[in-house]
Design a protein around this motif. Sequence first.
Motif, PDB file in Angstrom:
ATOM      1  N   VAL A 105       0.824  -1.209   0.000  1.00  0.00           N
ATOM      2  CA  VAL A 105       0.000   0.000   0.000  1.00  0.00           C
ATOM      3  C   VAL A 105       0.862   1.266   0.000  1.00  0.00           C
ATOM      4  O   VAL A 105       0.415   2.332  -0.409  1.00  0.00           O
ATOM      5  CB  VAL A 105      -1.003  -0.013   1.180  1.00  0.00           C
ATOM      6  CG1 VAL A 105      -0.294   0.196   2.499  1.00  0.00           C
ATOM      7  CG2 VAL A 105      -2.103   1.019   0.978  1.00  0.00           C
TER       8      VAL A 105
ATOM      9  N   PRO B  44      -3.061   5.285   3.771  1.00  0.00           N
ATOM     10  CA  PRO B  44      -3.398   6.377   2.848  1.00  0.00           C
ATOM     11  C   PRO B  44      -4.169   7.494   3.544  1.00  0.00           C
ATOM     12  O   PRO B  44      -4.925   7.262   4.481  1.00  0.00           O
ATOM     13  CB  PRO B  44      -4.273   5.686   1.801  1.00  0.00           C
ATOM     14  CG  PRO B  44      -3.851   4.265   1.825  1.00  0.00           C
ATOM     15  CD  PRO B  44      -3.514   3.977   3.263  1.00  0.00           C
TER      16      PRO B  44
ATOM     17  N   SER C  73      -4.167  -5.186   2.411  1.00  0.00           N
ATOM     18  CA  SER C  73      -5.064  -4.140   2.879  1.00  0.00           C
ATOM     19  C   SER C  73      -4.472  -3.543   4.157  1.00  0.00           C
ATOM     20  O   SER C  73      -4.052  -4.279   5.043  1.00  0.00           O
ATOM     21  CB  SER C  73      -6.445  -4.732   3.181  1.00  0.00           C
ATOM     22  OG  SER C  73      -7.198  -3.797   3.938  1.00  0.00           O
ATOM     23  N   CYS C  74      -4.460  -2.195   4.248  1.00  0.00           N
ATOM     24  CA  CYS C  74      -3.822  -1.609   5.423  1.00  0.00           C
ATOM     25  C   CYS C  74      -4.744  -1.685   6.631  1.00  0.00           C
ATOM     26  O   CYS C  74      -4.334  -1.451   7.763  1.00  0.00           O
ATOM     27  CB  CYS C  74      -3.392  -0.171   5.150  1.00  0.00           C
ATOM     28  SG  CYS C  74      -4.696   1.054   5.336  1.00  0.00           S
ATOM     29  N   GLY C  75      -6.004  -1.985   6.403  1.00  0.00           N
ATOM     30  CA  GLY C  75      -6.912  -2.195   7.518  1.00  0.00           C
ATOM     31  C   GLY C  75      -7.536  -0.934   8.067  1.00  0.00           C
ATOM     32  O   GLY C  75      -8.277  -0.969   9.042  1.00  0.00           O
ATOM     33  N   GLN C  76      -7.269   0.183   7.413  1.00  0.00           N
ATOM     34  CA  GLN C  76      -7.757   1.452   7.955  1.00  0.00           C
ATOM     35  C   GLN C  76      -9.270   1.616   7.800  1.00  0.00           C
ATOM     36  O   GLN C  76      -9.928   2.146   8.679  1.00  0.00           O
ATOM     37  CB  GLN C  76      -7.018   2.585   7.226  1.00  0.00           C
ATOM     38  CG  GLN C  76      -7.251   3.938   7.815  1.00  0.00           C
ATOM     39  CD  GLN C  76      -6.546   5.047   7.043  1.00  0.00           C
ATOM     40  OE1 GLN C  76      -6.454   6.120   7.516  1.00  0.00           O
ATOM     41  NE2 GLN C  76      -6.055   4.780   5.845  1.00  0.00           N
ATOM     42  N   CYS C  77      -9.799   1.168   6.654  1.00  0.00           N
ATOM     43  CA  CYS C  77     -11.244   1.351   6.463  1.00  0.00           C
ATOM     44  C   CYS C  77     -11.942   0.002   6.322  1.00  0.00           C
ATOM     45  O   CYS C  77     -11.387  -0.959   5.799  1.00  0.00           O
ATOM     46  CB  CYS C  77     -11.534   2.277   5.282  1.00  0.00           C
ATOM     47  SG  CYS C  77     -11.135   1.612   3.668  1.00  0.00           S
TER      48      CYS C  77
ATOM     49  N   CYS D 163     -12.727  -2.312   2.844  1.00  0.00           N
ATOM     50  CA  CYS D 163     -11.585  -3.000   2.265  1.00  0.00           C
ATOM     51  C   CYS D 163     -11.048  -4.056   3.224  1.00  0.00           C
ATOM     52  O   CYS D 163     -10.792  -5.189   2.829  1.00  0.00           O
ATOM     53  CB  CYS D 163     -10.519  -1.966   1.902  1.00  0.00           C
ATOM     54  SG  CYS D 163      -8.911  -2.641   1.503  1.00  0.00           S
TER      55      CYS D 163
ATOM     56  N   SER E 226     -14.542   2.208  -0.461  1.00  0.00           N
ATOM     57  CA  SER E 226     -13.193   2.116   0.100  1.00  0.00           C
ATOM     58  C   SER E 226     -12.504   3.463   0.032  1.00  0.00           C
ATOM     59  O   SER E 226     -12.778   4.267  -0.856  1.00  0.00           O
ATOM     60  CB  SER E 226     -12.366   1.085  -0.662  1.00  0.00           C
ATOM     61  OG  SER E 226     -12.886  -0.194  -0.468  1.00  0.00           O
ATOM     62  N   LEU E 227     -11.596   3.652   0.951  1.00  0.00           N
ATOM     63  CA  LEU E 227     -10.952   4.953   1.066  1.00  0.00           C
ATOM     64  C   LEU E 227      -9.926   5.194  -0.033  1.00  0.00           C
ATOM     65  O   LEU E 227      -9.803   6.281  -0.568  1.00  0.00           O
ATOM     66  CB  LEU E 227     -10.301   5.053   2.450  1.00  0.00           C
ATOM     67  CG  LEU E 227      -9.791   6.407   2.920  1.00  0.00           C
ATOM     68  CD1 LEU E 227      -9.897   6.480   4.428  1.00  0.00           C
ATOM     69  CD2 LEU E 227      -8.353   6.650   2.497  1.00  0.00           C
ATOM     70  N   CYS E 228      -9.133   4.176  -0.369  1.00  0.00           N
ATOM     71  CA  CYS E 228      -8.093   4.421  -1.363  1.00  0.00           C
ATOM     72  C   CYS E 228      -8.211   3.450  -2.528  1.00  0.00           C
ATOM     73  O   CYS E 228      -9.053   2.562  -2.551  1.00  0.00           O
ATOM     74  CB  CYS E 228      -6.696   4.336  -0.740  1.00  0.00           C
ATOM     75  SG  CYS E 228      -6.007   2.676  -0.668  1.00  0.00           S
TER      76      CYS E 228
ATOM     77  N   LEU F  38      -6.582   0.956  -3.419  1.00  0.00           N
ATOM     78  CA  LEU F  38      -6.419  -0.476  -3.195  1.00  0.00           C
ATOM     79  C   LEU F  38      -7.779  -1.160  -3.043  1.00  0.00           C
ATOM     80  O   LEU F  38      -8.110  -2.092  -3.767  1.00  0.00           O
ATOM     81  CB  LEU F  38      -5.535  -0.740  -1.967  1.00  0.00           C
ATOM     82  CG  LEU F  38      -5.097  -2.194  -1.760  1.00  0.00           C
ATOM     83  CD1 LEU F  38      -3.750  -2.268  -1.059  1.00  0.00           C
ATOM     84  CD2 LEU F  38      -6.113  -3.007  -0.977  1.00  0.00           C
ATOM     85  N   GLY F  39      -8.568  -0.662  -2.114  1.00  0.00           N
ATOM     86  CA  GLY F  39      -9.872  -1.268  -1.883  1.00  0.00           C
ATOM     87  C   GLY F  39     -10.830  -1.050  -3.043  1.00  0.00           C
ATOM     88  O   GLY F  39     -11.644  -1.913  -3.364  1.00  0.00           O
TER      89      GLY F  39
HETATM   90  S1  SF4 Z   1      -9.005   0.907   0.907  1.00  0.00           S
HETATM   91 FE1  SF4 Z   1      -6.960   1.706   1.234  1.00  0.00          FE
HETATM   92  S2  SF4 Z   1      -7.167   2.835   3.157  1.00  0.00           S
HETATM   93 FE2  SF4 Z   1      -8.897   1.422   3.093  1.00  0.00          FE
HETATM   94  S3  SF4 Z   1      -8.164  -0.405   4.177  1.00  0.00           S
HETATM   95 FE3  SF4 Z   1      -7.825  -0.697   1.968  1.00  0.00          FE
HETATM   96  S4  SF4 Z   1      -5.713  -0.087   1.724  1.00  0.00           S
HETATM   97 FE4  SF4 Z   1      -6.357   0.792   3.662  1.00  0.00          FE
END
Ligand code: SF4
Lengths: 545, 157
Positions: free
Chosen positions: A284, A302, A455-459, A462, A500-502, A504-505
């Motif tokens: 990410v 992100p 996945s960074c797990g922030q949101c 995703c 999803s926030l970024c 990736l998701g």
């Molecule tokens: S969509 Fe982006 S910000 Fe959200 S959990 Fe996935 S990697 Fe993280």
Amino acid sequence: MSYFRAHVLVCAGTPCMLKGAGAVKDALCREIERAGLQEEVRVVETGCLGPCDDGPVIVVYPEGVMYSKLKPEEMSRIVQQHLLKGRVVEDLVYRAEKEKAKPVVSLEEQGYLDRQYRIVLRNCGRIDPDSIEEYIANGGYEALGKALTTMTPEQVVATVKDSGLRGRGGAGFPTGLKWSFTAPIAADQKYIICNADEGEPGTFKDRLILEGDPHSIIEAMAIAGYAVGADQGIVYIRGEYHLSIERLQRAAARARELGLLGKDIFGTGFNFDLQIRTGAGAYVCGEETALIESLEGKRGEPRLKPPYPGVAGLWGKPTVVNNVETLANIPPIILKGAEWFRGIGTEKTPGTKVFTMLGDITNQGLIEVPMGITLREVIYGVGGGIPNGRGFKLAQTGGTSGGCLPKEFLDLPMDYDSLAEAGSALGSGALLVIDDSHCIVDVLRSFMKFFQHESCGQCTPCREGTARLYQLFSDLAAGKAGQDAVQLIKELCQTMQLSSLCGLGQSAPNGVVTALQYFEEEIQKHVAGECPAGVCRISMGSRAV
Amino acid sequence: MPVKSSTEPKKSLRQVIAEHNSDPGALLDILRDAQEIHGYLSAAVMEEIADELDIPVSRVYGVATFYTLLATKPKGEHIIRVCESPPCHIRGAVNILETLKEVLGVNPGETTEDKKFTLELTSCLGVCGVAPAMMIGDQVYGNLTPERVKEILKTYA
Ligand code: SF4
Ligand SMILES: Cc1cc2nc3c(=O)[nH]c(=O)nc-3n(C[C@H](O)[C@H](O)[C@H](O)COP(=O)(O)O)c2cc1C
Ligand code: FES
């Protein structure tokens, strides 16, 4: 400098080194000395030459004969026959299309380069990446000189804008436009970041550019700095890319020695220097705002956009983030002009693209072709088709977040817009070819395993979505999925894409969504406990991995 | 990550932090150096870093656990990282992993009893041109087959 009648370039890219290029080079040097040719023949280590699958590779100049799949013990024949007697060693010559092609001779004449057009890889495999002199001898740092001494920053931005260059990191955002947002902002500090995090599965072009032509990136960053008013550059590079990191560090040190980095470059009063920072293993972090967080010593999560980095990036300062390949295009554009660049590729996407061809394809490796070339031309032309007599099942363009395209799309032109329309992406240029021995469920499960891990797990959409999708595909592969599995998958994909926030998701479901369009029947069969390709070990319950 | 054998005397954690001017912005680099010194990031090391940089331990821990190249648990002498991303998967990464599991007698995430090897899975290593691939320490191995994996492991015996 003494005069050498022949040069032997030994590919020292990672794939060739892995296949024993080091031993080949040592043997070659030994044989050259034994033949007493050390004053006449020069051996140079160079960056990737492209046909990585057939390494170790060397090219003998001036004839430009490429030899592949070399072993140390074969070096004596090359020295005795070719270098001493001037006769090409036919059986060691590289063949583009292994089975049918007759031996071909020079690099230019070869099928391998026929359909290729090299801008980004102009120096890769042609010069010694550790030699700033060779880079300069091939027109290097001329573009920086031209920009600094004959152009205003505004003119540089305008030229890049007119060229129509679009970012090669994945999103395809027009580079000149990006620069034009940052340039007019008044700030005490601005940054240029080169994104060399390259984590997209199937992509290794940036590594090979950095290994093969590190000065082109340094030069481009300095030009970008001049254009937008930044005096500091940062290259954020994957921690695993040891060779790229070393080469870039050496290149930057040499550029500093020659005054091409540092204070008062070309006596124009323009200052620019760069530092190299390494990542620590997180896909990410290739996302530009996660990359910036990471540079600030934080978790690579992100940021919400806007504000975009061009306005408030690293330490809150205006920051231009560009991909390695994007930057590699800059010096030629400055030297040859926007018109020239627009003449290559398609109207909406001028220029070339570097693709990495992978999977079930005869010639695995790196190619650079004009934008708009069709999938068929790449796969069956440069790529040499599908090996082992198998049939084409699907191609995934753009890396793991791209779509799965069946054979109906073989004549699709490869550019940002056409691929996006088909539900896929040009992305980073990875092209994964999959033959009919593979099962779509097994393939999708592998995609989802990747995203679930990265996945960074922030949101929530995703974090939970990737984990659930992976679970659902594991269930399908094991013949344990419920009747509503496909419906659930569809809903999950939509939620992820929308919320999803970024990137990736948002893009993780692309492969699944397209596969549901073109391979739904095969997926549905798994619900009924059948794997048509015979890959999923349904009867044996869930698989070990 | 194994501690590199080097002829240079090792720096202390304090020296490393001082070199970075106790700047929390350099946390990632400090953690990397700390790992180089201690082999992994123990709770004590993370606490010391948090103290020196004057930031909460939770932030240090948060960063240390985010990145796969940083380790908060002791690991074997050699870390084997097998790529399981799609391009390697397509070319038979599963067989490579099975072979490693069988020969080493451990599952991913585990360390062999003699503390020699830790087996891990990883995303794309950027050497897909020679898929399937793995890394042992800093060394990349490509075009793997079960037989080659066994040969390679022997060289570490
Ligand atoms: S969509 Fe982006 S910000 Fe959200 S959990 Fe996935 S990697 Fe993280
Ligand atoms: C999950 C994710 C991963 C990304 N990884 C990369 C990467 O490895 N390299 C890269 O250049 N851009 C990557 N990008 C795109 C960057 O965010 C950014 O758009 C790009 O670096 C801008 O440069 P360009 O305009 O020159 O393409 C990624 C984006 C996302 C959402
Ligand atoms: S997918 Fe395994 S190295 Fe890239």
